[in-house]
Design an enzyme around this catalytic site. Structure first.
Site, PDB file in Angstrom:
ATOM      1  N   LYS A 203       1.812   3.928   8.614  1.00  0.00           N
ATOM      2  CA  LYS A 203       2.680   3.279   9.601  1.00  0.00           C
ATOM      3  C   LYS A 203       4.028   3.990   9.654  1.00  0.00           C
ATOM      4  CE  LYS A 203       4.776  -1.215  10.522  1.00  0.00           C
ATOM      5  NZ  LYS A 203       4.921  -2.600  10.070  1.00  0.00           N
ATOM      6  N   GLU A 209       2.872   9.304  -1.261  1.00  0.00           N
ATOM      7  CA  GLU A 209       1.493   9.622  -1.630  1.00  0.00           C
ATOM      8  C   GLU A 209       0.746  10.238  -0.454  1.00  0.00           C
ATOM      9  OE1 GLU A 209       3.053   6.757  -2.073  1.00  0.00           O
ATOM     10  OE2 GLU A 209       2.514   5.820  -3.979  1.00  0.00           O
ATOM     11  N   GLY A 264       1.603  -3.664   7.225  1.00  0.00           N
ATOM     12  CA  GLY A 264       0.616  -2.731   6.665  1.00  0.00           C
ATOM     13  C   GLY A 264      -0.633  -3.429   6.146  1.00  0.00           C
ATOM     14  N   ARG A 265      -0.431  -4.500   5.366  1.00  0.00           N
ATOM     15  CA  ARG A 265      -1.604  -5.143   4.743  1.00  0.00           C
ATOM     16  C   ARG A 265      -2.389  -6.006   5.727  1.00  0.00           C
ATOM     17  NH1 ARG A 265       3.196  -6.461   2.648  1.00  0.00           N
ATOM     18  NH2 ARG A 265       4.014  -8.578   2.791  1.00  0.00           N
ATOM     19  N   GLU A 350       1.366  -8.854  -2.579  1.00  0.00           N
ATOM     20  CA  GLU A 350       2.507  -8.235  -1.883  1.00  0.00           C
ATOM     21  C   GLU A 350       3.160  -9.267  -0.951  1.00  0.00           C
ATOM     22  OE1 GLU A 350       2.426  -3.739  -1.199  1.00  0.00           O
ATOM     23  OE2 GLU A 350       2.420  -4.444   0.860  1.00  0.00           O
ATOM     24  N   HIS A 381     -20.899 -10.559 -17.256  1.00  0.00           N
ATOM     25  CA  HIS A 381     -21.102  -9.853 -18.523  1.00  0.00           C
ATOM     26  C   HIS A 381     -19.799  -9.275 -19.065  1.00  0.00           C
ATOM     27  CE1 HIS A 381     -25.429 -10.312 -18.245  1.00  0.00           C
ATOM     28  NE2 HIS A 381     -25.194 -10.283 -16.944  1.00  0.00           N
ATOM     29  N   LYS A 492       9.760   2.272  -5.140  1.00  0.00           N
ATOM     30  CA  LYS A 492       9.603   3.626  -4.573  1.00  0.00           C
ATOM     31  C   LYS A 492      10.885   4.424  -4.747  1.00  0.00           C
ATOM     32  CE  LYS A 492       6.593   2.466  -0.676  1.00  0.00           C
ATOM     33  NZ  LYS A 492       6.588   2.271   0.771  1.00  0.00           N
TER      34      LYS A 492
HETATM   35  O1  F6P Z   1       2.812  -0.675  -0.725  1.00  0.00           O
HETATM   36  C1  F6P Z   1       3.929  -0.770   0.120  1.00  0.00           C
HETATM   37  C2  F6P Z   1       3.578  -0.396   1.498  1.00  0.00           C
HETATM   38  O2  F6P Z   1       4.734  -0.412   2.243  1.00  0.00           O
HETATM   39  C3  F6P Z   1       2.514  -1.322   2.071  1.00  0.00           C
HETATM   40  O3  F6P Z   1       3.004  -2.474   2.594  1.00  0.00           O
HETATM   41  C4  F6P Z   1       1.871  -0.403   3.048  1.00  0.00           C
HETATM   42  O4  F6P Z   1       0.623  -0.903   3.395  1.00  0.00           O
HETATM   43  C5  F6P Z   1       1.818   0.881   2.277  1.00  0.00           C
HETATM   44  O5  F6P Z   1       3.038   0.917   1.569  1.00  0.00           O
HETATM   45  C6  F6P Z   1       1.630   2.126   3.078  1.00  0.00           C
HETATM   46  O6  F6P Z   1       2.657   2.303   3.994  1.00  0.00           O
HETATM   47  P1  F6P Z   1       2.512   3.331   5.204  1.00  0.00           P
HETATM   48  O7  F6P Z   1       1.370   2.846   6.056  1.00  0.00           O
HETATM   49  O8  F6P Z   1       3.824   3.294   5.920  1.00  0.00           O
HETATM   50  O9  F6P Z   1       2.209   4.687   4.640  1.00  0.00           O
END
Ligand code: F6P
Length: 535
Positions: A203, A209, A264-265, A350, A381, A492
């Site tokens: 987003k 990452e 995002g979630r 979150e 188990h 972050k």
């Molecule tokens: O984990 C934090 C977060 O901001 C989430 O809410 C989001 O889904 C994720 O990082 C990834 O963010 P982006 O889609 O901006 O890369």
């Protein structure tokens, strides 16, 4: 929110709990069935091939009624309307919360940008499938690697895995999320650069990452001989920052939009679902949206005492606040839903891991609990021993699929179902072994069960949307904003600062860090230079 009323109801709930807990400590949940011949009809709800049973809850009529009163006093009915109406309920970011609009495709409220994006997804999927959109070497795309993290990974990864029976076999969809370079490396070992398309799902298009993995993927393509002028043929992007995607080198017609009113979630229903549509086909993606929309309408229209998300929410609230439950175990008796607990962890933790109310006051009681679990019967188990006989109070949410996918051995599937039902039954009944015997199982351990008629795009869409709404309903009860994540942002930023230390010569000179952090940094630097010298 009527604060005075809320305080009074909470006080009554406290008393009801004290009375109830004392009486039930002598008995077990089964006595609640005996006391109320209507318990099954009042404690089960059916919607669209999903059956929800909360009759095994540790809840009597008095506390149930009080919890519904609490919902009303917290303004849940208005809160639901405000969300669907697009009011800016994500106050800390001044945003609407309209993931429901992503699946509202046939009403006067349907958003033109949502419908346009669906068209774009449909065209993209058919052009990839039919080999009109090819790789740099005019080869048909055979592998799609989704690069994203959090909400840009967990939801699509769950759905693609859960709907494996619906995969169109000519495209293999994989997911890479972790900053650990071995995640991408291990995936790239299995794919052919000539026939691979990378989707950069972000987003913000600024997540560490995702950008690191996207850049590494580009480098890998170049190393494998893809010409730099045509490397863009191997990328698509989904983002709210199209300029950043274009700077990365993604062509305009391969950039799909995201909007700030989709968290995002909660975003797998948006273009973030592109890998889903590529894996299972556009029609199945639409069925997923329709299933979610059906659950939306249920949440919007059903009275509180027939409203599955509201009831799931009041149970979690009740157990958390009055039984001090620190966690909920979520156990799908379905290998296809094995990723559901980790998806739900982000969705719930979150959203509800907050300590400040919507008005900026410190939260007085508890908020979000720990969500954990794994597929049954595997869990039986490992941690079920603790669920049966441990000292922790852990409510459980069981999920089971009644009819297996075609080709699955029905007898073995029946054994799976028998285990699911058998566990919830054993947990409430317990046994009558002597209390001091190591064989004693106390019983009266509560659970809910969600039965799906079958696992298909529609039922999966409904299931996920029910949980989204459960979490929203809980946020109303706890008076927290479910749609921001400032704690994650804080974490972050800290990691960025620490990374600067790795780039400096020598150990950290700053006393800005605590002694443990300084020491850990020193050891990491010492050991990594030792390894370099050995090489
Ligand atoms: O984990 C934090 C977060 O901001 C989430 O809410 C989001 O889904 C994720 O990082 C990834 O963010 P982006 O889609 O901006 O890369």
């Amino acid at each position: 929110m009527d604060n005075k009323k809320v305080a009074n109801i909470r006080e009554s709930l406290f008393k009801a709990h004290q009375k109830f807990a004392t009486s039930t400590s002598k008995t077990n949940i089964e006595e609640l069935f005996a006391a109320d011949p209507e318990r099954i009809s009042s404690h089960t709800i059916d919607i669209h091939q999903i059956h929800f049973d909360y009759s095994k809850a540790l809840l009597n009529a008095e506390s149930r009624e009080l919890l519904f009163e609490l919902c009303k006093a917290c303004g849940i009915e208005d809160a639901i309307k405000s969300m669907f109406a697009g009011e800016k309920i994500n106050t800390s970011e001044n945003r609407s919360v309209l993931h429901t609009a992503l699946r509202d495709l046939h009403s006067r409220e349907s958003k033109p940008e949502v419908l346009d994006t669906l068209n774009k997804i449909e065209n993209f999927v058919s052009s990839v499938r039919e080999g009109r959109r090819t790789s740099s070497d005019n080869k048909k795309i055979e592998t799609v690697v989704n690069i994203g993290i959090g909400g840009s990974d967990l939801g699509p990864a769950l759905v693609v895995d859960a709907l494996n029976q619906f995969h169109e076999k000519d495209i293999d969809v994989r997911f890479v999320s972790n900053l650990d370079p071995s995640h991408l490396k291990r995936t790239l070992q299995l794919v052919d650069p000539q026939t691979t398309l990378f989707i950069i799902a972000s987003k913000s298009f600024s997540t560490l990452e995702t950008l690191a993995n996207a850049n590494a993927a580009k480098t890998w393509l170049l190393e494998k001989g893809i010409k730099s002028v045509s490397v863009s043929k191997h990328f698509a992007a989904i983002t709210n920052n199209p300029g950043f995607a274009s700077d990365f080198g993604v062509e305009g017609d391969c950039i799909f939009p995201m909007w700030d009113w989709v968290g995002g979630r909660f975003s797998l229903w948006s273009a973030i679902g592109l890998p889903i549509a590529l894996a299972v086909g556009y029609k199945n993606f639409l069925d997923l949206l329709c299933g979610a929309h059906a659950a939306d309408m249920h949440f919007y229209e059903a009275p509180l005492d027939k409203n599955i998300p509201v009831i799931m929410a009041i149970l979690t609230y009740w157990y958390r606040e009055y039984f001090q439950a620190g966690s909920t175990a979520v156990i799908p008796y379905s290998q296809d839903l094995a990723l559901f607990p980790s998806y739900l962890q982000q969705l719930s933790m979150e959203s509800l891991g907050k300590s400040v109310t919507r008005d900026g006051e410190e939260v007085k009681g508890k908020t979000g609990d720990v969500i954990w679990g794994s597929s049954g019967t595997n869990g039986q188990h490992s941690y079920f021993q603790l669920l049966h006989q441990g000292t922790e109070f852990i409510p459980i949410e069981f999920i089971a699929v009644v009819n297996p996918a075609p080709g699955i051995d029905t007898d073995q599937h029946s054994k799976l179902l028998a285990n699911c039902i058998g566990q919830s039954f054993a947990l409430i009944r317990g046994n009558n072994q002597n209390k001091n015997s190591s064989r004693h199982s106390p019983g009266s351990r509560p659970s809910n069960t969600l039965l799906l008629y079958q696992l298909d795009p529609f039922s999966l869409g409904s299931l996920l949307a029910l949980y989204e709404h459960k979490i929203f309903a809980l946020s109303v009860l706890w008076d927290v904003n479910a749609f921001d994540q400032w704690g994650v942002e804080f974490g972050k930023e800290t990691a960025k600062e620490i990374y600067k230390e790795f780039e400096k010569e020598g150990g950290p000179e700053t006393d800005e860090y605590d002694q443990s952090t300084q020491e850990l940094l020193k050891i990491i630097k010492k050991w990594s230079s030792k390894k370099k010298n050995e090489a």
